[in-house]
Design an enzyme around this catalytic site. Structure first.
Site, PDB file in Angstrom:
ATOM      1  CD  GLU A 186      -2.112  -2.843   2.455  1.00 15.73           C
ATOM      2  OE1 GLU A 186      -3.005  -2.455   1.677  1.00 15.73           O
ATOM      3  OE2 GLU A 186      -1.149  -2.642   2.800  1.00 15.73           O
ATOM      4  CD  GLU A 226      -5.119  -8.707   3.013  1.00 13.33           C
ATOM      5  OE1 GLU A 226      -5.342  -7.439   2.476  1.00 13.33           O
ATOM      6  OE2 GLU A 226      -4.788  -9.299   2.142  1.00 13.33           O
ATOM      7  CB  CYS A 239      -1.598   1.455  -2.417  1.00 18.19           C
ATOM      8  SG  CYS A 239      -0.380   1.256  -1.079  1.00 18.19           S
ATOM      9  CB  SER A 262      -2.655  -6.222   0.790  1.00 21.66           C
ATOM     10  OG  SER A 262      -3.836  -5.916   0.905  1.00 21.66           O
ATOM     11  CE  LYS A 291      -2.703   4.981  -7.742  1.00 19.41           C
ATOM     12  NZ  LYS A 291      -3.117   3.686  -6.986  1.00 19.41           N
ATOM     13  CD  GLU A 346      -4.708   1.025  -9.349  1.00 19.83           C
ATOM     14  OE1 GLU A 346      -4.740   2.187  -9.212  1.00 19.83           O
ATOM     15  OE2 GLU A 346      -4.592   0.090  -8.328  1.00 19.83           O
ATOM     16  CD  GLU A 398      -8.463  -6.911 -12.579  1.00 19.24           C
ATOM     17  OE1 GLU A 398      -8.858  -7.091 -13.775  1.00 19.24           O
ATOM     18  OE2 GLU A 398      -7.229  -6.844 -12.207  1.00 19.24           O
ATOM     19  CB  CYS A 425       2.765   8.737  -4.673  1.00 17.53           C
ATOM     20  SG  CYS A 425       2.244   7.126  -4.136  1.00 17.53           S
TER      21      CYS A 425
END
Lengths: 591, 169
Positions: free
Chosen positions: A280, A283, A300, A320, A359, A362, A367, A504
């Protein structure tokens, strides 16, 4: 400061003007029961469990919504109060299924505790409502509306704290329910799967999808190589489930317990947090050098990603392309690690333990399998791990301390602070500043991005360049930050957004708590972990360096892109409603 | 969640309401946009235009007023005034307030259901009648009371119901 004086149960009490009787009483050490009021949400006035007698008032008052006033005389434990409270509980229990023995919230149910505390026996009234169907459509959250006590906490969490409004009150009187619009199932709403509702539900009406059996099954399958990764925030809270004080670091006990449970290897998501920072950071520097699009927004937090896709799809180019640390670790496990350990990736079952309910969603995104194998097979929340350990007879206070396995167990302090709001920003800035200035920041601990204010911003000068950054946690705060960005009121280079208030450490999968200090206590574990590490910048992680040397090449390489990056927002937003955002890039503020 | 796209209420429901009607709804929303407490008046006026509040219309209002669908749905299902199903051409209200009830309101309702062919909160298959139970209409001296399109019939006997309904075609 303007204060009021009142008398509660014969005791003279002083409170700040505007404080409720409940707050004044608790300050005086009198713990009034509540079922609808929650310290993190406010709210109240719905359940009537906290009723008190105020001398001179016509009726009993709800302490949670009645302001304390000068000269007030309050009785919280008179006969009439006790009887009223017991009747209220009796009525709530009468319309609640009597499944307490087998309910997942059995031990943590606030209603059950109150029933026993106020000795409600017997319940004289028959159940009046037919059971309502369970909603198990979401991969993260299960609704069991038959158990709902209509306290409204989840509605507040979803609509006010998270600005999502996937569920609300519907119908009226005895027919009242909490449900998604049109009685749809949760999966067809704009639910972002953050799980904040599961944290505040006092009973078992909204819970986390349970994957413990599937993981037990994998562990007992001898043909499988079962590995686990653990997120930073888990070690800061898991101890609470075993009676340890909040703020106890249980890293090594936790690893020992996971080993004892039968995992073949225990890896640290902090490793892939470091990896995320390298990718990141790369990036961000690319975008800074190539004119945007800026701000770059972190990716994230999967709850935030869901929110972006549902409410701000036009921001996708700003987010990102990095996968979250969980997914990066998953991809590395089934490629690099499989190869190194000589295990067929098809035989690997990759489990993660997360503070997070989103999560689970996710990990199931179609994908997330660019290696040809699912990055992550099962996601457990911190609470589910505690359940598994208890089932296996493993007491965290009583296990051998062990360290993570190599090489995916190595981490720096920067990876550790990922679990708290501002942590990703701080970790990224440490490495980005180093890359730009070729030397570390003067103070590695970036105070302006720390803390729990809903929105924080900072400006720092790196190699002659001014970097403006902002941090938001909790989606209502994120919404406000995005509004400022979209209106042009604010311009930033880099923005961190975490869906859960506090980050988190207070994720939807963490242990239940009504301690207002809980986030500070848990955060202190991660900050202490950071301070105790020799290496505190992600790019210094020797195992990450080795991974690039042996496998990925350089940050942003083709292999890295294939395995560690993704494209969000390729689907339509859930309901095709007009997006609430205009495209930031259209304002022409590429910097 | 993204997999919801295929089940989107708009994808499913838009065709149920005519575009010219939707344009009128949009005009109502436009008048109230940005005003506090807009939801109930918007729903009220929309129901006058569309006749009822199907989910595609509720979604449209939610989107335009930037409030969650769950909140719109909550208000629509809370107030008995709002209907999510189409109502009949003629609206029959049978009062089951205390006075009407003790004077035989339930029997009147039974007769209305039979004569109209519609259940409570439902519409007859020919779309002619919609039936609902009302709370006290404040005419207890005239109990039991029946209303059709706002016309009040007092001291109604079950036998007289078919003749009353015959006046509405």
């Amino acid at each position: 400061m303007d204060r009021v004086k009142l008398v509660i149960d014969g005791q003279s009490v002083e409170a700040q003007r505007g404080a409720t009787i409940l707050e004044a009483a608790r300050q005086a050490g009198i713990d009034l029961p509540t079922l609808c009021h929650h310290p993190a949400l406010g709210g109240g006035g719905a359940c009537r469990v906290c009723v008190c007698e105020v001398v001179g008032a016509k009726n009993l008052v709800a302490a949670c919504v009645t302001p304390a006033d000068d000269g007030m005389v309050v009785w919280t434990n008179s006969k009439v109060v006790r009887e009223a409270r017991r009747t209220v509980l009796e009525l709530i229990i009468a319309s609640h299924p009597q499944e307490c023995l087998t309910c997942v919230r059995s031990e943590t149910c606030e209603l059950r505790r109150l029933a026993s505390r106020f000795h409600v026996d017997p319940v004289r009234f028959a159940r009046r409502r037919e059971p309502l169907p369970k909603d198990e459509s979401s991969p993260s959250i299960v609704r069991d509306p038959s158990k709902c006590v209509l306290c409204g906490r989840c509605v507040l969490a979803c609509s006010v704290v998270q600005h999502v409004g996937a569920i609300g009150f519907a119908h009226r009187g005895i027919e009242t329910t909490v449900e998604p619009a049109f009685g749809d199932d949760l999966a067809s709403t704009k639910c972002v799967a953050c799980g904040q509702c599961t944290l505040v539900c006092p009973v078992g009406a909204i819970t986390v999808k349970d994957d413990t059996d599937a993981v037990f099954e994998a562990l007992s399958d001898e043909t499988k190589h079962v590995v686990v990764q653990v997120a930073p925030a888990v070690r800061a809270a898991l101890g609470e489930e075993f009676g340890l004080p909040a703020g106890t670091d249980v890293t090594y006990q936790m690893v020992g317990a996971l080993r004892q449970l039968g995992f073949d290897a225990v890896f640290d998501t902090q490793f892939s947090a470091d990896l995320t920072i390298v990718e990141e950071g790369h990036e961000l520097i690319e975008r800074l050098n190539n004119g945007g699009p800026l701000p770059l927004i972190t990716s994230c937090s999967p709850g935030w990603i869901n929110y972006m896709e549902n409410f701000h799809p036009s921001l996708q180019d700003h987010v990102s392309s990095c996968k979250s640390p969980q997914q990066m670790m998953g991809a590395v496990i089934k490629t690099y690690y499989a190869n190194k350990a000589g295990v067929d990736p098809a035989e690997i079952v990759s489990v993660s333990v997360m503070p997070c309910t989103a999560k689970k969603y996710e990990a199931k995104r179609p994908e997330m399998q660019s290696s040809g194998y699912r990055d992550v097979d099962f996601v457990l929340t911190t609470r589910e791990l505690a359940v598994m350990l208890k089932q296996a007879g493993i007491d965290l206070r009583n296990v051998h301390h062990r360290d993570f396995d190599h090489p995916l167990g190595e981490s720096t302090g920067a990876g550790e602070i990922f679990g708290v709001t501002g942590g990703v920003m701080e970790a990224a800035l440490r490495s980005v500043a180093f890359a730009l200035a070729k030397r570390p920041l003067e103070g590695l601990e970036l105070e302006p991005v720390r803390g729990f204010d809903g929105l924080r911003e900072a400006e720092l000068e790196v190699a002659g360049r001014k970097l403006r950054v902002a941090v938001a946690h909790g989606l209502a705060n994120a919404e406000e930050l995005l509004r400022r960005i979209e209106s042009g009121e604010k311009e930033y280079h880099f923005v961190e957004i975490m869906a859960c208030p506090g980050g988190c450490i207070a994720g939807g999968g963490q242990p239940f708590s009504q301690d207002p200090e809980i986030r500070h206590r848990r955060a202190s574990v991660l900050y202490a972990g950071d301070r105790s590490k020799g290496l505190r910048m992600s790019h210094e992680n020797p195992a990450v360096k080795q991974l690039y040397r042996e496998f990925l090449g350089v940050p942003g390489s083709r292999v890295a892109h294939e395995l560690l990056h993704t494209t969000y927002c390729h689907g339509a937003p859930a309901h095709g409603q007009p997006a609430t955002a205009r495209d930031v890039s259209k304002t022409g503020r590429s910097r | 969640m993204r997999d919801a796209a295929v089940r989107s209420p708009q994808a499913r429901g838009s065709s149920a309401v005519d575009a010219s009607v939707l344009a009128q709804v949009d005009a109502v929303i436009e008048r109230y946009r940005g005003k506090e407490g807009a939801l109930i008046p918007v729903l009220h006026e929309t129901q006058e235009i569309v006749g009822y509040l199907p989910r595609c219309v509720q979604s449209r209002i939610a989107g335009a007023l930037r409030i969650p669908e769950s909140q719109v749905y909550g208000v629509v299902t809370f107030y008995s005034f709002f209907a999510m199903k189409p109502t009949g051409r003629h609206k029959i209200g049978v009062c089951l307030g205390t006075a009407c009830y003790v004077k035989g309101g339930a029997a009147v309702l039974q007769a209305v259901k039979q004569a109209s062919g519609a259940d409570v909160d439902d519409v007859s298959s020919d779309g002619r009648f919609g039936v609902e139970v009302t709370r006290c209409v404040g005419a207890c001296g005239l109990a039991p009371v029946l209303s059709v399109d706002g016309d009040i019939y007092s001291r109604v006997s079950p036998d007289s119901v078919p003749e009353i309904l015959a006046r509405y075609t």
